[in-house]
Design a protein around this motif. Sequence first.
Motif, PDB file in Angstrom:
ATOM      1  N   VAL A  23       0.867  -1.171   0.000  1.00 25.45           N
ATOM      2  CA  VAL A  23       0.000   0.000   0.000  1.00 25.45           C
ATOM      3  C   VAL A  23       0.910   1.227   0.000  1.00 25.45           C
ATOM      4  O   VAL A  23       1.835   1.308   0.818  1.00 25.45           O
ATOM      5  CB  VAL A  23      -0.921   0.024   1.244  1.00 25.45           C
ATOM      6  N   SER A  24       0.651   2.165  -0.916  1.00 29.37           N
ATOM      7  CA  SER A  24       1.480   3.366  -1.035  1.00 29.37           C
ATOM      8  C   SER A  24       0.644   4.625  -0.896  1.00 29.37           C
ATOM      9  O   SER A  24      -0.492   4.676  -1.361  1.00 29.37           O
ATOM     10  CB  SER A  24       2.166   3.411  -2.402  1.00 29.37           C
ATOM     11  N   VAL A  25       1.243   5.644  -0.280  1.00 31.86           N
ATOM     12  CA  VAL A  25       0.660   6.975  -0.176  1.00 31.86           C
ATOM     13  C   VAL A  25       1.727   7.946  -0.670  1.00 31.86           C
ATOM     14  O   VAL A  25       2.885   7.868  -0.238  1.00 31.86           O
ATOM     15  CB  VAL A  25       0.268   7.311   1.275  1.00 31.86           C
ATOM     16  N   ASN A  26       1.345   8.858  -1.606  1.00 31.30           N
ATOM     17  CA  ASN A  26       2.320   9.731  -2.252  1.00 31.30           C
ATOM     18  C   ASN A  26       1.820  11.161  -2.342  1.00 31.30           C
ATOM     19  O   ASN A  26       0.625  11.396  -2.534  1.00 31.30           O
ATOM     20  CB  ASN A  26       2.585   9.241  -3.688  1.00 31.30           C
ATOM     21  N   LEU A  42      -1.832  14.240  -5.030  1.00 32.07           N
ATOM     22  CA  LEU A  42      -1.896  13.221  -3.988  1.00 32.07           C
ATOM     23  C   LEU A  42      -2.340  11.926  -4.636  1.00 32.07           C
ATOM     24  O   LEU A  42      -3.285  11.919  -5.436  1.00 32.07           O
ATOM     25  CB  LEU A  42      -2.888  13.644  -2.898  1.00 32.07           C
ATOM     26  N   SER A  43      -1.638  10.845  -4.321  1.00 28.53           N
ATOM     27  CA  SER A  43      -2.003   9.565  -4.916  1.00 28.53           C
ATOM     28  C   SER A  43      -1.811   8.447  -3.906  1.00 28.53           C
ATOM     29  O   SER A  43      -1.121   8.592  -2.905  1.00 28.53           O
ATOM     30  CB  SER A  43      -1.180   9.284  -6.181  1.00 28.53           C
ATOM     31  N   GLY A  44      -2.420   7.343  -4.211  1.00 28.16           N
ATOM     32  CA  GLY A  44      -2.285   6.144  -3.411  1.00 28.16           C
ATOM     33  C   GLY A  44      -2.563   4.947  -4.282  1.00 28.16           C
ATOM     34  O   GLY A  44      -3.274   5.050  -5.279  1.00 28.16           O
ATOM     35  N   ASP A  45      -1.956   3.823  -3.936  1.00 22.17           N
ATOM     36  CA  ASP A  45      -2.238   2.615  -4.708  1.00 22.17           C
ATOM     37  C   ASP A  45      -2.048   1.372  -3.859  1.00 22.17           C
ATOM     38  O   ASP A  45      -1.467   1.414  -2.784  1.00 22.17           O
ATOM     39  CB  ASP A  45      -1.410   2.546  -5.993  1.00 22.17           C
ATOM     40  N   GLY A  63      -4.556   2.274  -8.470  1.00 19.84           N
ATOM     41  CA  GLY A  63      -4.665   3.329  -7.474  1.00 19.84           C
ATOM     42  C   GLY A  63      -5.501   4.496  -7.915  1.00 19.84           C
ATOM     43  O   GLY A  63      -6.320   4.392  -8.835  1.00 19.84           O
ATOM     44  N   GLY A 157       7.021   9.380  -1.619  1.00 18.69           N
ATOM     45  CA  GLY A 157       6.001   8.412  -1.244  1.00 18.69           C
ATOM     46  C   GLY A 157       6.455   7.513  -0.110  1.00 18.69           C
ATOM     47  O   GLY A 157       7.643   7.415   0.190  1.00 18.69           O
ATOM     48  N   THR A 159       5.681   3.504   1.187  1.00 16.26           N
ATOM     49  CA  THR A 159       5.078   2.217   0.829  1.00 16.26           C
ATOM     50  C   THR A 159       5.201   1.257   2.004  1.00 16.26           C
ATOM     51  O   THR A 159       6.282   1.133   2.607  1.00 16.26           O
ATOM     52  CB  THR A 159       5.748   1.617  -0.418  1.00 16.26           C
TER      53      THR A 159
END
Length: 162
Positions: A23-26, A42-45, A63, A157, A159
């Motif tokens: 899980v990633s938050v960027n 802002l992104s996440g996947d 994501g 990011g 992860t």
Amino acid sequence: MKKVILVFALVLSALAANAQLTVSVNGGIPVSDVEDYSSFALSGDVGYAFATDSDLMLGVSAGFLNYFGKDYEVLGTTIEAESIQFLPVAGFAFYRLSDNFSAGSKIGYAFGINDGNDGGFYYKPMLNYMVGNATSLSLFYEGVSDDGINANNVGLGLTFGL
């Protein structure tokens, strides 16, 4: 047919033994064509990674990427640009450069979510630094390109491996 299903199931079982959910938050600063309309990305996947040997990791991810619209003035009137949103779906490969560093890229397609957004080719080259057994920090350049229009950002990011 039963033999094909059995072989397929055995291959998936072997891969799943070495698989890891991530899980990633960027967060990023918009650059290129989108920087005039967006102040922050802002992104996440969520990804599924497979170790192929001791140094190579392959996987898939999906994501959400949002470029927040910013306010700007035109003839004394403040106008708020709409957010630009994508749903990136990608394959990825990372190669371990040392115990703490890896480099790689995500490549795929980003589906446009908001009106008038067709999406486009998605790419995200990254440099990762391991800060724990299953946690890494990344420096990246993320972009969506369609017919010469680019929505890109440079960012950091985090992860987590689950």
